[in-house]
Design a protein around this motif. Structure first.
Motif, PDB file in Angstrom:
ATOM      1  N   ILE A 104      37.275 -33.312 -62.905  1.00 29.03           N
ATOM      2  CA  ILE A 104      37.473 -31.891 -63.194  1.00 29.03           C
ATOM      3  C   ILE A 104      36.569 -31.077 -62.271  1.00 29.03           C
ATOM      4  N   GLN A 105      36.870 -29.798 -62.172  1.00 28.74           N
ATOM      5  CA  GLN A 105      36.080 -28.901 -61.340  1.00 28.74           C
ATOM      6  C   GLN A 105      35.251 -27.980 -62.241  1.00 28.74           C
ATOM      7  N   ILE A 106      33.977 -27.872 -61.934  1.00 32.45           N
ATOM      8  CA  ILE A 106      33.087 -26.973 -62.659  1.00 32.45           C
ATOM      9  C   ILE A 106      32.292 -26.189 -61.632  1.00 32.45           C
ATOM     10  N   SER A 107      32.458 -24.895 -61.637  1.00 38.37           N
ATOM     11  CA  SER A 107      31.711 -24.003 -60.730  1.00 38.37           C
ATOM     12  C   SER A 107      31.826 -24.439 -59.276  1.00 38.37           C
ATOM     13  N   GLY A 108      33.032 -24.820 -58.881  1.00 39.36           N
ATOM     14  CA  GLY A 108      33.281 -25.157 -57.490  1.00 39.36           C
ATOM     15  C   GLY A 108      32.872 -26.546 -57.070  1.00 39.36           C
ATOM     16  N   ARG A 109      32.505 -27.401 -58.043  1.00 38.48           N
ATOM     17  CA  ARG A 109      32.109 -28.770 -57.713  1.00 38.48           C
ATOM     18  C   ARG A 109      32.922 -29.750 -58.541  1.00 38.48           C
ATOM     19  N   MET A 110      33.300 -30.865 -57.925  1.00 35.75           N
ATOM     20  CA  MET A 110      34.082 -31.878 -58.618  1.00 35.75           C
ATOM     21  C   MET A 110      33.167 -32.846 -59.368  1.00 35.75           C
ATOM     22  N   TYR A 111      33.551 -33.164 -60.590  1.00 34.42           N
ATOM     23  CA  TYR A 111      32.831 -34.141 -61.400  1.00 34.42           C
ATOM     24  C   TYR A 111      33.825 -35.192 -61.895  1.00 34.42           C
ATOM     25  N   GLU A 112      33.459 -36.464 -61.734  1.00 37.64           N
ATOM     26  CA  GLU A 112      34.284 -37.556 -62.226  1.00 37.64           C
ATOM     27  C   GLU A 112      33.738 -38.045 -63.566  1.00 37.64           C
TER      28      GLU A 112
END
Length: 294
Positions: free
Chosen positions: A264-272
């Motif tokens: 998912i994307q949070i504040s312009g950064r991808m997190y797995e």
């Protein structure tokens, strides 16, 4: 994953110095290594053993973890140190010069023969070239519950002595050894502590080395002076910003619309999804520090 017992600051205290042992009761260190080995001269070994064991038996150190560093088994003091330490009942016994898994297997036999209380763990000093070359096998000794192996402690001064390596800012010559030990520790679920910073008057240098150790992945740092405790505690604590991000990651993945998503994307950064475990660890560390109150 290693346990979450705080070991940000692990302070060596010379066992022959009764005043230092008393002062340790008031210091904000997470753990204390009560030393019978390097910090104690040959003529003071028996006095140090008596004082350290009395200190441990006093149970006067609050929630600080207590570790006794004994002399190596092959020295004139090693066997008596081990017996006395077992009787005193510290949280752990720190074994010096662990250069092969055989050392830990032998200690396991001695602990069993001496009927050591079940709560006593074994910490291993990684401080010789042979230890670095054998590091995977040493860490794998944890698979034998009898070894009680729980933690690696880097002895960077001894490594420098035996390899002729110079200890310089940034520690580039030692970086391969530090990371080999860390990888082996993590592979077997061990805690790992960085070596000491010798110039206790250089507070900024200490901060920089603590920061380096933290970003490398160490759980904490061994220390030689009380003034080093607070900088180490600060360095090995997650920042408010890190904790906020971690909480946001956890909350985001818990939303129904993200239940089946791998990233998912949070504040312009991808997190797995693998970041959830890292985020939970950061939050758990922050909560443990808050509960400790120092």
């Amino acid at each position: 994953m290693t346990d979450l017992r705080l070991r940000r600051s692990v302070l060596y205290m010379p066992g022959s110095n009764q005043r230092a042992l008393e002062k340790a009761k008031t210091l904000p260190a997470d753990a204390l290594i009560l030393d019978l080995e390097d910090a104690v001269g040959p003529d003071s070994k028996e006095l140090a053993r008596e004082q350290v064991c009395a200190a441990v038996r006093s149970r006067a150190y609050g929630d600080r973890e207590l570790i006794i560093r004994v002399n190596a088994p092959q020295t004139p003091w090693g066997e008596a140190d081990l017996k006395a330490a077992i009787e005193a009942g510290p949280d752990a016994i720190l074994m010096p010069k662990v250069s092969s898994s055989a050392v830990l297997e032998n200690i396991a036999d001695r602990l069993e023969a001496l009927d050591a209380p079940a709560h006593i763990r074994v910490w291993a000093m990684i401080e010789t070239p042979a230890a670095i070359l054998n590091i995977q096998a040493i860490a794998a000794a944890r698979r034998n519950p009898g070894t009680r192996l729980a933690c690696f402690v880097l002895g960077t001064n001894d490594l420098a002595k035996d390899t002729w390596t110079q200890i310089v800012p940034g520690r580039a010559p030692m970086m391969p050894w530090l990371m080999m030990a860390l990888a082996a520790a993590r592979a077997e679920g061990l805690t790992i502590l960085d070596g000491v910073f010798n110039d206790f008057a250089d507070v900024e240098g200490l901060r920089e080395e603590c920061h380096q150790a933290r970003i490398l992945g160490f759980d904490g740092k061994t220390l030689i002076h009380p003034n080093q405790v607070e900088p180490a505690n600060a360095a090995f604590a997650p920042t408010e910003a890190e904790v906020e991000i971690a909480r946001n990651v956890i909350a985001a993945f818990e939303r129904p619309e993200n239940a089946k998503r791998g990233a998912i994307q949070i504040s312009g950064r991808m997190y797995e999804r693998q970041h959830i475990g890292m985020a939970r660890r950061a939050v758990a560390w922050a909560e443990a520090i808050a509960a400790r109150g120092r």
